[in-house]
Design a protein around this motif. Structure first.
Motif, PDB file in Angstrom:
ATOM      1  N   ARG A   1       1.270  -9.268   0.224  1.00 49.81           N
ATOM      2  CA  ARG A   1       2.015  -8.196   0.887  1.00 49.81           C
ATOM      3  C   ARG A   1       1.120  -6.999   1.215  1.00 49.81           C
ATOM      4  O   ARG A   1       1.212  -6.459   2.321  1.00 49.81           O
ATOM      5  N   PRO A   2       0.225  -6.560   0.295  1.00 48.06           N
ATOM      6  CA  PRO A   2      -0.654  -5.436   0.642  1.00 48.06           C
ATOM      7  C   PRO A   2      -1.559  -5.717   1.843  1.00 48.06           C
ATOM      8  O   PRO A   2      -1.798  -4.842   2.671  1.00 48.06           O
TER       9      PRO A   2
ATOM     10  N   THR B   1       2.555  -0.977   1.460  1.00 45.05           N
ATOM     11  CA  THR B   1       3.132  -2.159   0.826  1.00 45.05           C
ATOM     12  C   THR B   1       4.626  -1.962   0.586  1.00 45.05           C
ATOM     13  O   THR B   1       5.425  -2.903   0.761  1.00 45.05           O
TER      14      THR B   1
END
Length: 410
Positions: free
Chosen positions: A24-25, A35
């Motif tokens: 996700r980041p 994020t």
């Protein structure tokens, strides 16, 4: 892949992201967002209305039609320009890697020493140029083709040397195309670098290729596999270090630092500092001023990594204290100096000091514009600065976001 019709846009984004092994980041930073923002989109807590952001997500996820994200009617085409972060040098590199000819190359004479010299010179350019992706990217297509041809036309010791050069060139290709090319390109070049090194049966080349593969694994959310690869490579080369060239110890030390960062990002304090200390001991054993030609392992890089480890462990006070004792000019790599300032900016943001973070991010950009523009952690910092900067600095933060390519739309 088949996506159920009843999934929301956020659920589709999450499904595609996870299917590509992307954290996700990483996806958030490629889109110039936090994020937390992406988490809210994926969970449906926040609605995604911006067409520009939809395009950014689709591009980063390598989706060719926007309706795959939106769930629109399949007959309504919404084409998306492919590639993560567009760069003009990428198509030629892609063609050299993916369109590798199957026909036997012309048996032209090849000077292997000259080929390796070209590879070494291009690595130096990567570390010294302010526009390293552009300048190195222009040289890579010919280097890839020439080194591939050399490994197919030579035999004996010359072929072994050509394989080592080929592995070096594919490692550099991985560095130069990181975050600007699709994921499959990263995996292909990492695999070819390791395969060439193994065919050459050269422990140092294998260890360097494993270091490169570890980067790919870590950045695509496979930290355990990354750590396995780097520790296995370190175990492979360790018995050969006595009496070996300094560069063998250099790549061994680089593997230790790689493992330290991997553990730090996973919150493993003891392991992170244990690996960092192992790298520190190797640096102490090498001649003063030693720098590994491709990983730039040496005294300065060990010190730089201490800041990275502390920052990844969210020990911002320690990170900034360590940074205070570092002279950035001792690092010969422009790319690595720019990344140090990004790490320092991350530390300042963790402490809530946006003014200091903005100042050092501008330094990072001045040192290595392309490093900041194409590195997800730097783009994340630029995004956070634009969101958190005090009113008096908001214009400067917006200017930084703009030159890095981060949208400032709400």
């Amino acid at each position: 892949m088949d996506i159920p019709d009843d999934l929301s846009t956020g659920e589709r984004i999450k499904l595609l992201r996870e299917s590509r092994g992307m954290s996700r980041p990483i996806l958030a930073s490629l889109c110039g967002r936090s994020t937390d923002w992406l988490k809210k989109i994926e969970t449906g807590e926040r609605e995604l209305r911006s067409h520009d952001l939809l395009l950014r997500l689709a591009t980063a996820l390598q989706v060719s039609d926007l309706s795959i994200l939106t769930g629109g009617e399949p007959e309504v085409a919404q084409p998306v320009p492919l590639g993560r972060l567009a760069h003009p040098g990428l198509p030629a590199i892609w063609a050299a890697v993916m369109n590798r000819t199957l026909a036997p190359p012309a048996a032209a004479p090849v000077d292997v020493a000259l080929l390796q010299g070209r590879a070494d010179q291009t690595w130096r350019l990567w570390h010294t140029s302010e526009r390293n992706r552009t300048e190195v990217g222009a040289l890579l297509p010919d280097l890839i083709r020439d080194s591939e041809a050399a490994t197919r036309t030579l035999d004996g010791p010359d072929r072994r040397a050509a394989l080592i050069a080929l592995s070096d060139i594919y490692r550099l290709t991985g560095q130069a195309t990181a975050y600007i090319g699709p994921a499959e390109l990263a995996w292909v070049v990492a695999d070819r670098a390791l395969t060439a090194a193994q065919q050459a049966d050269d422990p140092a080349a294998i260890a360097a290729a494993a270091w490169n593969l570890g980067n790919i694994l870590r950045e695509t959310s496979y930290p355990e596999e990354a750590l396995r690869v780097t520790t296995e490579a370190a175990d492979l080369i360790r018995p050969h270090l006595d009496g070996a060239p300094d560069d063998w110890s250099g790549i061994y030390g680089a593997l230790q630092l790689h493992s330290a960062v991997t553990c730090a990002r996973d919150g493993r304090h003891g392991d992170a500092w244990r690996y960092w200390d192992a790298g520190n001991q190797i640096a102490k054993s090498l001649p003063a001023g030693y720098v590994h030609p491709s990983t730039v392992f040496g005294r300065a890089n060990v010190d730089f990594h201490a800041v990275s480890v502390a920052t990844d462990l969210h020990a911002s006070r320690k990170a900034l204290s360590l940074a205070d004792d570092i002279d950035p000019d001792t690092m010969p790599s422009t790319e690595r100096r720019a990344r140090l300032w990004v790490e320092i900016a991350r530390g300042h943001l963790q402490r809530g000091d946006t003014t200091a973070a903005l100042h050092v991010m501008k330094l990072a950009y001045d040192i290595g514009a392309e490093t900041v523009t194409y590195t997800p952690s730097a783009r994340t910092v630029a995004t956070d600065l634009w969101r958190k900067a005090p009113r008096a600095l908001r214009s400067e933060a917006a200017d930084l976001a703009a030159v890095v390519g981060v949208t400032t739309a709400s």
